[in-house]
Design a protein around this motif. Sequence first.
Motif, PDB file in Angstrom:
ATOM      1  N   GLU A 276      51.209  -7.204  67.249  1.00 48.22           N
ATOM      2  CA  GLU A 276      51.674  -8.669  66.760  1.00 48.22           C
ATOM      3  C   GLU A 276      51.557  -9.662  67.517  1.00 48.22           C
ATOM      4  O   GLU A 276      51.789 -10.171  67.358  1.00 48.22           O
ATOM      5  CB  GLU A 276      53.251  -8.189  67.013  1.00 48.22           C
ATOM      6  CG  GLU A 276      53.875  -9.073  65.624  1.00 48.22           C
ATOM      7  CD  GLU A 276      55.969  -8.614  65.922  1.00 48.22           C
ATOM      8  OE1 GLU A 276      56.212  -9.645  65.755  1.00 48.22           O
ATOM      9  OE2 GLU A 276      55.717  -7.841  66.407  1.00 48.22           O
ATOM     10  N   ALA A 277      51.461  -9.574  69.152  1.00 51.93           N
ATOM     11  CA  ALA A 277      51.462 -10.487  69.965  1.00 51.93           C
ATOM     12  C   ALA A 277      50.053 -11.536  69.638  1.00 51.93           C
ATOM     13  O   ALA A 277      50.216 -12.194  70.194  1.00 51.93           O
ATOM     14  CB  ALA A 277      51.929 -10.035  70.974  1.00 51.93           C
ATOM     15  N   ILE A 278      49.506 -10.638  69.864  1.00 58.52           N
ATOM     16  CA  ILE A 278      47.686 -11.268  70.308  1.00 58.52           C
ATOM     17  C   ILE A 278      47.351 -12.001  68.566  1.00 58.52           C
ATOM     18  O   ILE A 278      46.733 -12.920  68.701  1.00 58.52           O
ATOM     19  CB  ILE A 278      46.510  -9.971  70.128  1.00 58.52           C
ATOM     20  CG1 ILE A 278      45.406 -10.800  70.704  1.00 58.52           C
ATOM     21  CG2 ILE A 278      46.503  -9.491  68.845  1.00 58.52           C
ATOM     22  CD1 ILE A 278      45.380 -11.918  71.817  1.00 58.52           C
ATOM     23  N   ARG A 279      47.865 -11.323  67.735  1.00 54.87           N
ATOM     24  CA  ARG A 279      47.772 -11.857  66.175  1.00 54.87           C
ATOM     25  C   ARG A 279      48.524 -13.471  66.096  1.00 54.87           C
ATOM     26  O   ARG A 279      48.332 -14.724  66.023  1.00 54.87           O
ATOM     27  CB  ARG A 279      47.958 -11.831  65.007  1.00 54.87           C
ATOM     28  CG  ARG A 279      47.202 -10.096  64.832  1.00 54.87           C
ATOM     29  CD  ARG A 279      47.953  -9.399  63.492  1.00 54.87           C
ATOM     30  NE  ARG A 279      47.113  -8.415  63.145  1.00 54.87           N
ATOM     31  CZ  ARG A 279      47.296  -7.439  63.263  1.00 54.87           C
ATOM     32  NH1 ARG A 279      48.081  -6.588  63.658  1.00 54.87           N
ATOM     33  NH2 ARG A 279      46.472  -6.582  62.580  1.00 54.87           N
ATOM     34  N   GLY A 280      50.016 -13.442  66.585  1.00 56.66           N
ATOM     35  CA  GLY A 280      50.614 -14.252  66.740  1.00 56.66           C
ATOM     36  C   GLY A 280      50.017 -15.564  68.205  1.00 56.66           C
ATOM     37  O   GLY A 280      49.916 -16.704  67.988  1.00 56.66           O
ATOM     38  N   TRP A 281      49.486 -14.576  68.793  1.00 58.03           N
ATOM     39  CA  TRP A 281      48.719 -15.728  69.494  1.00 58.03           C
ATOM     40  C   TRP A 281      47.700 -16.713  69.103  1.00 58.03           C
ATOM     41  O   TRP A 281      47.683 -18.329  69.380  1.00 58.03           O
ATOM     42  CB  TRP A 281      48.182 -15.303  71.088  1.00 58.03           C
ATOM     43  CG  TRP A 281      47.249 -16.120  72.147  1.00 58.03           C
ATOM     44  CD1 TRP A 281      45.928 -16.198  71.587  1.00 58.03           C
ATOM     45  CD2 TRP A 281      47.702 -16.616  72.969  1.00 58.03           C
ATOM     46  NE1 TRP A 281      45.961 -16.834  73.162  1.00 58.03           N
ATOM     47  CE2 TRP A 281      46.324 -17.045  74.238  1.00 58.03           C
ATOM     48  CE3 TRP A 281      48.950 -16.899  74.368  1.00 58.03           C
ATOM     49  CZ2 TRP A 281      46.946 -17.750  74.511  1.00 58.03           C
ATOM     50  CZ3 TRP A 281      49.082 -17.239  75.124  1.00 58.03           C
ATOM     51  CH2 TRP A 281      48.307 -17.904  75.514  1.00 58.03           C
ATOM     52  N   LEU A 282      46.940 -15.781  68.479  1.00 57.80           N
ATOM     53  CA  LEU A 282      45.839 -16.545  67.565  1.00 57.80           C
ATOM     54  C   LEU A 282      46.349 -17.279  66.410  1.00 57.80           C
ATOM     55  O   LEU A 282      45.180 -18.422  66.319  1.00 57.80           O
ATOM     56  CB  LEU A 282      44.697 -15.374  67.298  1.00 57.80           C
ATOM     57  CG  LEU A 282      44.048 -14.679  68.692  1.00 57.80           C
ATOM     58  CD1 LEU A 282      43.051 -13.375  68.067  1.00 57.80           C
ATOM     59  CD2 LEU A 282      43.074 -15.774  69.202  1.00 57.80           C
ATOM     60  N   ASP A 283      47.545 -17.049  65.896  1.00 62.14           N
ATOM     61  CA  ASP A 283      47.948 -17.677  64.417  1.00 62.14           C
ATOM     62  C   ASP A 283      47.903 -19.205  65.174  1.00 62.14           C
ATOM     63  O   ASP A 283      48.054 -20.056  64.143  1.00 62.14           O
ATOM     64  CB  ASP A 283      49.005 -16.956  63.846  1.00 62.14           C
ATOM     65  CG  ASP A 283      48.501 -15.908  63.466  1.00 62.14           C
ATOM     66  OD1 ASP A 283      47.453 -15.721  63.180  1.00 62.14           O
ATOM     67  OD2 ASP A 283      49.001 -14.938  63.210  1.00 62.14           O
ATOM     68  N   SER A 284      48.694 -19.278  66.389  1.00 61.93           N
ATOM     69  CA  SER A 284      49.262 -20.546  67.136  1.00 61.93           C
ATOM     70  C   SER A 284      48.438 -22.028  67.017  1.00 61.93           C
ATOM     71  O   SER A 284      48.443 -22.685  67.296  1.00 61.93           O
ATOM     72  CB  SER A 284      49.906 -20.777  68.462  1.00 61.93           C
ATOM     73  OG  SER A 284      49.326 -20.062  69.208  1.00 61.93           O
ATOM     74  N   GLY A 285      46.578 -21.129  66.634  1.00 60.46           N
ATOM     75  CA  GLY A 285      45.997 -22.160  67.227  1.00 60.46           C
ATOM     76  C   GLY A 285      45.416 -22.579  68.644  1.00 60.46           C
ATOM     77  O   GLY A 285      44.330 -23.154  68.709  1.00 60.46           O
ATOM     78  N   ARG A 286      45.766 -21.164  69.430  1.00 63.99           N
ATOM     79  CA  ARG A 286      44.747 -20.712  70.806  1.00 63.99           C
ATOM     80  C   ARG A 286      43.846 -20.272  70.076  1.00 63.99           C
ATOM     81  O   ARG A 286      43.464 -19.859  69.454  1.00 63.99           O
ATOM     82  CB  ARG A 286      45.766 -20.142  71.643  1.00 63.99           C
ATOM     83  CG  ARG A 286      47.136 -20.854  72.221  1.00 63.99           C
ATOM     84  CD  ARG A 286      48.126 -20.116  73.205  1.00 63.99           C
ATOM     85  NE  ARG A 286      48.921 -20.936  73.101  1.00 63.99           N
ATOM     86  CZ  ARG A 286      50.489 -20.279  72.228  1.00 63.99           C
ATOM     87  NH1 ARG A 286      50.819 -19.495  71.630  1.00 63.99           N
ATOM     88  NH2 ARG A 286      51.099 -21.062  73.233  1.00 63.99           N
ATOM     89  N   ASP A 287      42.670 -20.560  71.459  1.00 63.15           N
ATOM     90  CA  ASP A 287      41.397 -19.532  70.951  1.00 63.15           C
ATOM     91  C   ASP A 287      40.694 -19.486  72.249  1.00 63.15           C
ATOM     92  O   ASP A 287      39.462 -18.727  72.836  1.00 63.15           O
ATOM     93  CB  ASP A 287      40.422 -21.132  70.933  1.00 63.15           C
ATOM     94  CG  ASP A 287      40.514 -21.924  71.618  1.00 63.15           C
ATOM     95  OD1 ASP A 287      40.701 -21.802  72.728  1.00 63.15           O
ATOM     96  OD2 ASP A 287      39.606 -23.219  70.916  1.00 63.15           O
ATOM     97  N   THR A 288      42.009 -19.358  73.856  1.00 58.59           N
ATOM     98  CA  THR A 288      41.579 -18.828  74.704  1.00 58.59           C
ATOM     99  C   THR A 288      42.727 -17.342  75.107  1.00 58.59           C
ATOM    100  O   THR A 288      42.657 -17.340  74.229  1.00 58.59           O
ATOM    101  CB  THR A 288      41.948 -19.772  76.265  1.00 58.59           C
ATOM    102  OG1 THR A 288      43.883 -20.143  75.468  1.00 58.59           O
ATOM    103  CG2 THR A 288      41.332 -20.980  75.584  1.00 58.59           C
ATOM    104  N   SER A 289      41.941 -16.957  76.255  1.00 60.57           N
ATOM    105  CA  SER A 289      42.216 -15.266  76.777  1.00 60.57           C
ATOM    106  C   SER A 289      43.697 -15.423  77.429  1.00 60.57           C
ATOM    107  O   SER A 289      43.379 -16.222  77.798  1.00 60.57           O
ATOM    108  CB  SER A 289      41.161 -14.923  77.021  1.00 60.57           C
ATOM    109  OG  SER A 289      42.449 -13.554  77.822  1.00 60.57           O
ATOM    110  N   PRO A 290      44.840 -14.570  76.685  1.00 60.43           N
ATOM    111  CA  PRO A 290      46.170 -15.064  77.517  1.00 60.43           C
ATOM    112  C   PRO A 290      45.673 -14.216  79.084  1.00 60.43           C
ATOM    113  O   PRO A 290      47.046 -14.881  79.769  1.00 60.43           O
ATOM    114  CB  PRO A 290      46.820 -13.473  76.975  1.00 60.43           C
ATOM    115  CG  PRO A 290      46.447 -14.248  75.208  1.00 60.43           C
ATOM    116  CD  PRO A 290      44.762 -14.035  75.507  1.00 60.43           C
TER     117      PRO A 290
END
Length: 860
Positions: free
Chosen positions: A819-833
Amino acid sequence: MAVVSPMSPAMATTPHQVYPTTPLRGSEVPWIMSGMREAAEASSPNVVDDIIHVAVAKDVKDSRLNLIWAIQNSGGKRICILYVHVPAATIPIMGANFPESAAGEHRVQEHRENEEQGMRNILNDYLLICQKMGVKANKLHITDKDCIEKGIVELICKHNIKKLVMGAASDKYYSRRMTDLRSRKAIYVRENAPAYCHIQFICKGYLIHTRNLSLDGGNVEVRSPLSPQTPSRSPSLGQQLYRRVRSVNERNGGRMSLASPIRFLMQPNRFGREGTSNGSDVLSRPASPLVSSTSSVNFISELSENASALNSSSPKAIQASSSRLQDSEMDETLYDQLQQAMAEAENARQDAYQESIRRGNAERNAIEAIRRAKAAEMKYEEEVKLRKELEEAIKREKEEIDCMKSQREKLNEELQHALHKNSLLESKMASTQLMLEELDQKNKSAMDTLEKYKQEREDLQTQRDNALKEAEDLRREKQEEASTSHVFQLFSEFSFAEIKEATNNFSPSQKIGEGGYGSIYKGILRQTEVAVKMLSPDSKQGPKEYQQEVEVLSKLRHPNLITLIGTCPESWTLVYEYLSNGSLEDRLSCEDNTPPLSWQTRIRIAAEVCSTLVCLHSNRSHSIVHGDLKPANILLDANLVSKLSDFGISRLLSCREDSTTQFWITDPKGTFAYMDPEFFASGELTPKSDVYSFGIILLKLLTGRPAVGISKVVESALDAGKLNSLLDPLAGDWPLALAEKLARLALRCCEMERKNRPDLHLEVWRILEPMKAPLSGENRLGLGSQELCQPPPYFICPIFKEVMRDPHMAADGHTYEAEAIRGWLDSGRDTSPVTNSKLVMHNLVPNHALRHAIQDWLES
């Protein structure tokens, strides 16, 4: 005492050569008398020997008394130490004896020099004894390779030794009844020494035997007592004289006077002169015709008076007497008188011989009496001294007795006082004894209660262990059921084309390692960093090992087991998660200038490996033995968390029908330095084989040294108290007590016999788990623990900072909550957390292995 005639051997054997064989003239009579006088003087014992030679032995103790006896009986003569050196037949080299031919010239020469120095030291010791006794002495030595006795005889002949003192036997053979030689050397010298040498044989300071010089070329032995020797039957000197006088008388027409032979006979001590040799036994020359005695002197006196009367008569009387000599009656009378004189002289010689024997015995008795008197005098002085000492001791005893009496009186007073106190103490002891009996009764009842409590505690502990075991079995069954339900969802299958594309057609630049199975490549598969393990055509492993690793990794879930992402059955290829820090072997050797591992990290890695092995060995359906445990098969992720890999030669174990021991019969495989010796010898692979390999890994973590022979080195250092010198300095300052505890645990794991190695779960894990917990700042992984523990850091999502429920792996190689990584990617980010690097793709891969590990942790 002995009568010694120093006549030369030629004179002793042919005494008649003194006289001429041609007819005598009137002018030859004085020559005859002069020759006879010289012969008589030559027959007198005139032996003067100013040096006494003493033959000594190598041990000063053996010849000390003999030398002292020679000095005391020397009569002021000089002493010469006689020594025969016999070189050793063998040369000692490093505790062994070698022949001279095999020892080498240098060692032989060195040994001979040492022997010569020892000989000089021995002679100096004997000279020191002479110096202490006030006698100047010199030394004479010879080297004889045969034997000592031959060397003594050679020295006698070479130096014309006239008087010798040597040992008769060893001191241990001495007794008062000893009358003959008991030494082989002494017997040889007595029989082979020249006749002119006078030898005295001594034992323990006593004269045992004497061999006097002999004039007839033979050796004469002397013992006490000795009967007179039978005189020679050769023609006497008187008979020879009569024949010469008669021959001269016939040539001179019967005009020879009796005055010449009478004057010849009147020369005092011409024949049979007595000689003694330092109190030795009597000797006599067998051919000597006359010995001076009272009867012979009286007879010669009569002849002298008759001769004087004849010489004082008128010429007419002399002529008448001379004319009467021409008659046969006068010849017979003269012959009878000479015969009578010779008979009386012979009797006198025998009497003198007997007298000399008696005198020798008397001298010996006198010497013995003097010796006994001296001994008695010394004994008397010792008794006087002892008496004085006894009187002084008695005086001291009396003083001590008086002192003791006064002390006894004081002690009696103290005793009375003590008895009074004793009576009081006895009454107290009686009351105390009653108290002790009561306490014993209470103690017995307390001990019974304690035993009862101990038994109850043991029963409760047994029940608790059984309950824990049942709970553990239930937990494992639940884990197996969960893993079985997801066995087909654990990993994906990839095509060979995908594998080639991921590894850039197996480019050498992508190659990161090589093992017994084949080569390992780093690649990007479906936008995820992976490690691809490719089977080589010439590999020692094959499809069997491929299926074995897939089966093991599909059945087990553990946070410290490497994650199998997928497989390629077409090329027998395995795809794993990529671990950026390589193997433990590379990190211990600081490969590529990587920083060294701290001692805290090493202990944590050891605990993680132990936890993983316990999980493998305790699998409920089949115990799994890794079989090739070594640092190269322990991989480290970005957080230096260990992951056990390479299960190609691992085995699922079964049990013998007649035994509970789990084993697998196979050909020994693996790395020799980490291989169990019993597995190598018998081919039986057991869980204790992994215990041995784990012990070697522990020692390597401690010391950083090569694995070959490391257990012997550590054991020697522990015994010598020098473990600190072996610890790897790159790990920092090891706590010495903790390091020593860890080293002893590792040595137990490395025992040669598997029955002596500890159990990983019951013993090893219980030691390593407490070491790990306070080091990492986190609570320990609760293997078999009933308390709630803090989760490992790799269970925590980097974004949500909580334990993950559905872990997924992103393209950066890190695992996140889905859930966390999908939300990170869906927010438009393309870098590694985590790394903040750009993600090449947004695809996510489920991390089933980590999810099952988290589930197991949550359920434990």
